[in-house]
Design an enzyme around this catalytic site. Structure first.
Site, PDB file in Angstrom:
ATOM      1  N   ARG A   1      17.770  20.935 -38.920  1.00  6.02           N
ATOM      2  CA  ARG A   1      16.999  21.988 -39.600  1.00  6.02           C
ATOM      3  C   ARG A   1      17.886  23.213 -39.846  1.00  6.02           C
ATOM      4  O   ARG A   1      17.784  23.863 -40.886  1.00  6.02           O
ATOM      5  CB  ARG A   1      15.774  22.351 -38.760  1.00  6.02           C
ATOM      6  CG  ARG A   1      14.689  21.302 -38.796  1.00  6.02           C
ATOM      7  CD  ARG A   1      13.415  21.763 -38.125  1.00  6.02           C
ATOM      8  NE  ARG A   1      13.434  21.647 -36.686  1.00  6.02           N
ATOM      9  CZ  ARG A   1      12.880  20.661 -35.988  1.00  6.02           C
ATOM     10  NH1 ARG A   1      12.281  19.661 -36.614  1.00  6.02           N
ATOM     11  NH2 ARG A   1      12.918  20.660 -34.676  1.00  6.02           N
TER      12      ARG A   1
ATOM     13  N   PHE B   1       6.711  15.182 -46.427  1.00  7.00           N
ATOM     14  CA  PHE B   1       6.385  14.758 -45.055  1.00  7.00           C
ATOM     15  C   PHE B   1       6.634  15.938 -44.100  1.00  7.00           C
ATOM     16  O   PHE B   1       7.263  15.794 -43.058  1.00  7.00           O
ATOM     17  CB  PHE B   1       7.216  13.541 -44.637  1.00  7.00           C
ATOM     18  CG  PHE B   1       7.205  12.418 -45.630  1.00  7.00           C
ATOM     19  CD1 PHE B   1       6.158  11.511 -45.657  1.00  7.00           C
ATOM     20  CD2 PHE B   1       8.235  12.276 -46.558  1.00  7.00           C
ATOM     21  CE1 PHE B   1       6.142  10.468 -46.578  1.00  7.00           C
ATOM     22  CE2 PHE B   1       8.231  11.246 -47.483  1.00  7.00           C
ATOM     23  CZ  PHE B   1       7.186  10.336 -47.493  1.00  7.00           C
TER      24      PHE B   1
ATOM     25  N   ASN C   1      -0.150  12.611 -51.036  1.00  9.45           N
ATOM     26  CA  ASN C   1       0.651  11.441 -50.724  1.00  9.45           C
ATOM     27  C   ASN C   1       1.966  11.588 -51.483  1.00  9.45           C
ATOM     28  O   ASN C   1       1.989  11.589 -52.719  1.00  9.45           O
ATOM     29  CB  ASN C   1      -0.078  10.166 -51.173  1.00  9.45           C
ATOM     30  CG  ASN C   1       0.699   8.902 -50.858  1.00  9.45           C
ATOM     31  OD1 ASN C   1       1.900   8.816 -51.062  1.00  9.45           O
ATOM     32  ND2 ASN C   1      -0.010   7.883 -50.379  1.00  9.45           N
TER      33      ASN C   1
ATOM     34  N   ASP D   1      11.669  13.823 -44.971  1.00  4.92           N
ATOM     35  CA  ASP D   1      11.691  13.543 -43.531  1.00  4.92           C
ATOM     36  C   ASP D   1      10.500  12.653 -43.182  1.00  4.92           C
ATOM     37  O   ASP D   1       9.578  13.064 -42.478  1.00  4.92           O
ATOM     38  CB  ASP D   1      11.638  14.857 -42.740  1.00  4.92           C
ATOM     39  CG  ASP D   1      11.721  14.639 -41.241  1.00  4.92           C
ATOM     40  OD1 ASP D   1      12.196  13.564 -40.816  1.00  4.92           O
ATOM     41  OD2 ASP D   1      11.285  15.532 -40.482  1.00  4.92           O
TER      42      ASP D   1
ATOM     43  N   CYS E   1      14.280   7.967 -39.125  1.00  4.55           N
ATOM     44  CA  CYS E   1      14.200   8.048 -37.665  1.00  4.55           C
ATOM     45  C   CYS E   1      13.930   6.689 -37.039  1.00  4.55           C
ATOM     46  O   CYS E   1      13.552   6.601 -35.866  1.00  4.55           O
ATOM     47  CB  CYS E   1      13.130   9.050 -37.236  1.00  4.55           C
ATOM     48  SG  CYS E   1      11.464   8.642 -37.804  1.00  4.55           S
TER      49      CYS E   1
END
Length: 391
Positions: free
Chosen positions: A208, A224, A274, A295, A335
């Protein structure tokens, strides 16, 4: 007398090389008696000692190695030393006001997660052997790490693979579980009782911070966004405008409160969409941004669904790349441990090719250094993070 486990010939080589797991399929037999959760000794087929760890025959990961020293006892002093080593490492490498204090196998405490939010701690036990030592861990956090309160967030499905129930609740006297933290100069409300994971995604802290330099005076889109962390960092960095998107109304509400907390409401806005759908619509309308950030949550948590995940990552990266102005910047990450670095790289490259845009890599990063990657345990490496210029 400690129960001794013996491995088949040819098995246990990864563990002998430093990996902390012994699978049930590697065990030929044992000598002695045990109860699940007990500390046992592990030997290869030549009767060479490998390590000591806790046993759970209900799990595919039957034994998790705690020490390679046959004379080291797994007791309060053992946990005191392990916690001290973990803390001293983090004091060297990261801001410890809020951080991951213990990262399981990578801190040589397999199955244990401890996250620190100011003076409040969240424990996550992922294995039966750790459950047996929770009282010791709580005692040490209170006595040596100034814990004002400790909460358990062992409400994760992986515990069921260990034959354990999901649990959550106070491990000290009850306290207000909605706390405030500061990271990279940004303030956040953190709900450690009901928030995602243990309340906040600490693993992106340094990533970040890495976007600050590309967001100054920019129009930024953060997809996201969850609680707004990347969007808020863009705002703090001096972005001209920031729009954060999330499919969850609750997430948008929480992110909006965080923007208010930081005095950024005029610059940082959030909307419920979305991302897959709205990016496609905005691309057709010709809408563009100086910086686009993706993300997403993990699209796969197992090898069996990796093909679907690849399609998802390609689609969202394709749509994200198309939203970037020529010469602008594209931030993307995964992730999922099962989306390995080469596969993620190839997927982004395919997306850029289909978008007919060129990517110039600015930076590649992984998870923040309070989530260290143990080279003998590749499961500890999961986060991949890129910054590109799109030309």
């Amino acid at each position: 007398m400690t129960c001794k486990f013996y491995l088949y010939k040819g098995m246990g080589r990864k563990s002998e090389g430093g990996h902390p797991w012994i699978y049930s399929t590697e065990i030929e037999g044992y000598d002695g008696e045990y109860t699940n959760g007990d500390i046992v000794e592990v030997y290869n087929f030549k009767n060479d000692f490998i390590g000591k760890g806790y046993i759970n025959d209900a799990s595919k990961i039957a034994i998790r190695i705690m020490t390679r020293n046959i004379d080291e006892e797994i007791d309060e002093e053992f946990f005191r030393k392990r916690l001290r080593n973990a803390w001293e490492y983090r004091e060297k490498i990261i801001d410890t006001s809020s951080c991951r204090f213990v990262f399981g196998e990578a801190d040589f405490l397999p199955g244990l997660i401890i996250d620190k939010y100011e003076n409040y701690y969240v424990i996550q036990s992922l294995a039966l052997g750790i459950d047996k030592y929770k009282d010791i861990i709580v005692k040490l956090l209170k006595e040596e790490y100034n814990a004002k309160g400790i909460y358990e967030r062992s409400d994760v499905p992986v515990r069921e693979l260990e034959g354990m129930e999901q649990v959550k609740g106070f491990l000290t006297e009850p306290f207000d579980t909605k706390v405030q933290i500061v990271e990279n100069g940004v303030k956040y409300h953190v709900d450690i009782e009901n928030g995602q994971k243990t309340g906040f995604f600490l693993d992106q802290k340094q990533n970040r911070n890495a976007i600050h330099k590309i967001c100054k005076d920019a129009d930024v889109l953060d997809c996201f966004t969850h609680t707004g962390s990347f969007a808020l960092n863009a705002g703090i960095a001096g972005a001209k405008s920031v729009l954060g998107l999330d499919i969850s109304e609750l997430a948008v509400e929480d992110a909006t409160k965080n923007a208010e907390l930081n005095g950024l409401s005029d610059v940082v806005k959030f909307e419920c969409h979305n991302a897959f759908d709205v990016l496609h619509k905005w691309d057709r309308e010709g809408r563009k941004f100086d910086v686009v950030i993706l993300d997403p949550p993990a699209f796969t948590k197992s090898r069996s669904t990796i093909n679907n995940a690849v399609r998802g990552y390609k689609e969202i990266n394709l749509r994200g790349i198309k939203m970037v102005k020529p010469g602008g910047y594209f931030v993307t990450c995964s992730c999922s441990h099962f989306m390995n670095p080469q596969l993620f790289r190839d997927t982004i490259a395919d997306a850029a090719k289909d978008a007919r845009r060129l990517l110039r890599q600015v930076e590649f990063r992984t998870q923040s250094s309070d989530h260290p990657i143990l080279w003998n345990s590749d499961e500890s490496y999961y986060l991949k993070f890129y910054i590109f210029q799109v030309v």
